[in-house]
Design a protein around this motif. Structure first.
Motif, PDB file in Angstrom:
ATOM      1  N   PRO A  62       0.796  -1.233   0.000  1.00 19.18           N
ATOM      2  CA  PRO A  62       0.000   0.000   0.000  1.00 19.18           C
ATOM      3  C   PRO A  62       0.828   1.282   0.000  1.00 19.18           C
ATOM      4  O   PRO A  62       0.425   2.285  -0.595  1.00 19.18           O
ATOM      5  CB  PRO A  62      -0.841  -0.126   1.286  1.00 19.18           C
ATOM      6  N   VAL A  63       1.966   1.267   0.674  1.00 19.84           N
ATOM      7  CA  VAL A  63       2.815   2.467   0.719  1.00 19.84           C
ATOM      8  C   VAL A  63       3.330   2.799  -0.682  1.00 19.84           C
ATOM      9  O   VAL A  63       3.296   3.953  -1.124  1.00 19.84           O
ATOM     10  CB  VAL A  63       3.995   2.267   1.687  1.00 19.84           C
ATOM     11  N   GLU A 121      -6.659  -0.363   2.342  1.00 23.98           N
ATOM     12  CA  GLU A 121      -5.791  -1.548   2.279  1.00 23.98           C
ATOM     13  C   GLU A 121      -4.597  -1.376   3.205  1.00 23.98           C
ATOM     14  O   GLU A 121      -4.200  -2.309   3.920  1.00 23.98           O
ATOM     15  CB  GLU A 121      -5.323  -1.764   0.838  1.00 23.98           C
ATOM     16  N   GLY A 122      -4.028  -0.175   3.212  1.00 24.07           N
ATOM     17  CA  GLY A 122      -2.891   0.089   4.085  1.00 24.07           C
ATOM     18  C   GLY A 122      -3.261   0.068   5.553  1.00 24.07           C
ATOM     19  O   GLY A 122      -2.469  -0.376   6.394  1.00 24.07           O
ATOM     20  N   VAL A 123      -4.473   0.541   5.878  1.00 20.93           N
ATOM     21  CA  VAL A 123      -4.939   0.506   7.262  1.00 20.93           C
ATOM     22  C   VAL A 123      -5.113  -0.942   7.716  1.00 20.93           C
ATOM     23  O   VAL A 123      -4.674  -1.323   8.814  1.00 20.93           O
ATOM     24  CB  VAL A 123      -6.268   1.279   7.418  1.00 20.93           C
ATOM     25  N   ARG A 124      -5.738  -1.750   6.875  1.00 18.46           N
ATOM     26  CA  ARG A 124      -5.954  -3.158   7.234  1.00 18.46           C
ATOM     27  C   ARG A 124      -4.641  -3.912   7.411  1.00 18.46           C
ATOM     28  O   ARG A 124      -4.521  -4.804   8.256  1.00 18.46           O
ATOM     29  CB  ARG A 124      -6.798  -3.854   6.154  1.00 18.46           C
ATOM     30  N   GLY A 165       4.063  10.137   4.531  1.00 22.10           N
ATOM     31  CA  GLY A 165       4.401  10.494   5.907  1.00 22.10           C
ATOM     32  C   GLY A 165       3.185  10.819   6.752  1.00 22.10           C
ATOM     33  O   GLY A 165       3.169  10.556   7.956  1.00 22.10           O
ATOM     34  N   ALA A 166       2.147  11.385   6.128  1.00 19.58           N
ATOM     35  CA  ALA A 166       0.948  11.745   6.877  1.00 19.58           C
ATOM     36  C   ALA A 166       0.136  10.531   7.293  1.00 19.58           C
ATOM     37  O   ALA A 166      -0.608  10.583   8.275  1.00 19.58           O
ATOM     38  CB  ALA A 166       0.076  12.678   6.030  1.00 19.58           C
ATOM     39  N   LEU A 167       0.270   9.427   6.575  1.00 24.08           N
ATOM     40  CA  LEU A 167      -0.562   8.249   6.826  1.00 24.08           C
ATOM     41  C   LEU A 167       0.192   7.058   7.395  1.00 24.08           C
ATOM     42  O   LEU A 167      -0.393   6.210   8.062  1.00 24.08           O
ATOM     43  CB  LEU A 167      -1.255   7.822   5.525  1.00 24.08           C
ATOM     44  N   GLN A 168       1.483   6.975   7.134  1.00 25.83           N
ATOM     45  CA  GLN A 168       2.231   5.781   7.519  1.00 25.83           C
ATOM     46  C   GLN A 168       2.405   5.699   9.029  1.00 25.83           C
ATOM     47  O   GLN A 168       2.681   6.690   9.703  1.00 25.83           O
ATOM     48  CB  GLN A 168       3.601   5.788   6.841  1.00 25.83           C
ATOM     49  N   ARG A 169       2.244   4.505   9.560  1.00 29.18           N
ATOM     50  CA  ARG A 169       2.472   4.280  10.981  1.00 29.18           C
ATOM     51  C   ARG A 169       3.965   4.271  11.266  1.00 29.18           C
ATOM     52  O   ARG A 169       4.782   4.041  10.378  1.00 29.18           O
ATOM     53  CB  ARG A 169       1.882   2.926  11.407  1.00 29.18           C
ATOM     54  N   ALA A 170       4.310   4.500  12.522  1.00 30.28           N
ATOM     55  CA  ALA A 170       5.709   4.396  12.927  1.00 30.28           C
ATOM     56  C   ALA A 170       6.169   2.956  12.735  1.00 30.28           C
ATOM     57  O   ALA A 170       5.379   2.018  12.809  1.00 30.28           O
ATOM     58  CB  ALA A 170       5.864   4.816  14.390  1.00 30.28           C
ATOM     59  N   ASP A 171       7.463   2.766  12.491  1.00 34.27           N
ATOM     60  CA  ASP A 171       8.001   1.434  12.198  1.00 34.27           C
ATOM     61  C   ASP A 171       7.626   0.405  13.265  1.00 34.27           C
ATOM     62  O   ASP A 171       7.336  -0.742  12.955  1.00 34.27           O
ATOM     63  CB  ASP A 171       9.523   1.497  12.078  1.00 34.27           C
ATOM     64  N   GLN A 172       7.618   0.841  14.532  1.00 41.97           N
ATOM     65  CA  GLN A 172       7.363  -0.130  15.588  1.00 41.97           C
ATOM     66  C   GLN A 172       5.902  -0.566  15.647  1.00 41.97           C
ATOM     67  O   GLN A 172       5.543  -1.464  16.394  1.00 41.97           O
ATOM     68  CB  GLN A 172       7.771   0.429  16.957  1.00 41.97           C
ATOM     69  N   HIS A 173       5.051   0.056  14.834  1.00 39.07           N
ATOM     70  CA  HIS A 173       3.634  -0.276  14.866  1.00 39.07           C
ATOM     71  C   HIS A 173       3.204  -1.106  13.664  1.00 39.07           C
ATOM     72  O   HIS A 173       2.012  -1.274  13.435  1.00 39.07           O
ATOM     73  CB  HIS A 173       2.785   0.995  14.926  1.00 39.07           C
ATOM     74  N   VAL A 174       4.138  -1.624  12.895  1.00 39.35           N
ATOM     75  CA  VAL A 174       3.772  -2.471  11.757  1.00 39.35           C
ATOM     76  C   VAL A 174       3.152  -3.758  12.287  1.00 39.35           C
ATOM     77  O   VAL A 174       3.623  -4.330  13.275  1.00 39.35           O
ATOM     78  CB  VAL A 174       5.012  -2.788  10.889  1.00 39.35           C
TER      79      VAL A 174
END
Length: 237
Positions: free
Chosen positions: A94-95, A151-154, A202-211
């Motif tokens: 999705p990214v 899709e990216g949220v899911r 950057g506005a939508l992506q979660r922080a790396d530790q939250h994948v």
């Protein structure tokens, strides 16, 4: 006998290429004249004069102003939609899809800002069938962007946001380029495309530790519990 086909094919390619060049020049002159004089104040003769051809010769490419406006509307709406559809169908995360979406839309707005501005200004003058097609194209683009965000949220790649609202924000940012970007100015199209793609992601992506650790509802619930634990620690409850 065997050599006749390549020569014929070469002639056909040359004819097609020339037609595309003339049509693109035709669109550029028509866009400028419509913007300067308005749709009602521009005649086919004006466009033929600007193109440097006779009016009968112009009929080879377009039969009326209405047909010309329809071609411009179709190009502005369906062009990016076809590219977006192809992009989303590819096996990308999705990214990467979101980045590609921004690159496609911003790239088009930066290359041909006048055409998009003309379309917005001419909305009230569009025939009913063109207005319907234009609205349908806009809805399809918005739905495509929202689908990628959902899709990216899911998948845990994007923060839990409303996909449609986020898509409207991304699309608005991309379309606004047509109003402030000036080719040959201080910013290059490539630099603008890259920066806005970075901003959208950057506005939508979660922080790396939250994948997400895995896929599916169980992984999503695990992430949600982690977020709630973090919130409780912050609030000290």
């Amino acid at each position: 006998m065997s050599g006749s086909t390549p020569r014929g094919g070469s002639r056909e390619k040359g004819t097609t290429a020339r037609r595309e060049l003339v049509e693109n020049e035709l669109y550029e002159h028509a866009t400028r004249l419509f913007a300067e004089r308005g749709f009602a104040g521009t005649s086919l003769q004006d466009i033929a004069d600007a193109l440097g051809i006779t009016r009968p010769a112009l009929y080879y490419y377009v039969k009326s102003k209405e047909e010309l406006l329809a071609k411009l509307v179709t190009e502005v709406t369906n062009g990016p939609l076809e590219e977006l559809t192809d992009l989303v169908a590819r096996d990308l995360d999705p990214v990467a899809k979101l980045r590609g979406i921004v690159e496609i839309i911003v790239g088009r707005r930066a290359r041909q800002p006048e055409r998009f501005r003309l379309l917005i200004r001419s909305e009230a003058e569009l025939p009913a069938e063109l207005t319907e097609a234009y609205d349908e194209g806009r809805r399809a683009v918005l739905k495509t962007i929202a689908g990628v965000i959902d899709e990216g949220v899911r998948a845990g790649r994007f923060r839990p946001v409303d996909g449609r609202v986020a898509a409207l924000g991304v699309l608005g940012m991309c379309n606004w380029v047509a109003w402030w970007f000036h080719p040959g100015g201080r910013d290059t199209a490539e630099a603008v495309v890259e920066q806005l793609a970075d901003m959208a992601v950057g506005a939508l992506q979660r922080a790396d530790q939250h994948v997400l650790d895995g896929e599916g509802p169980a992984a999503a619930l695990k992430m949600l519990r982690q977020d709630l634990d973090h919130l409780e620690r912050i609030l000290d409850v």
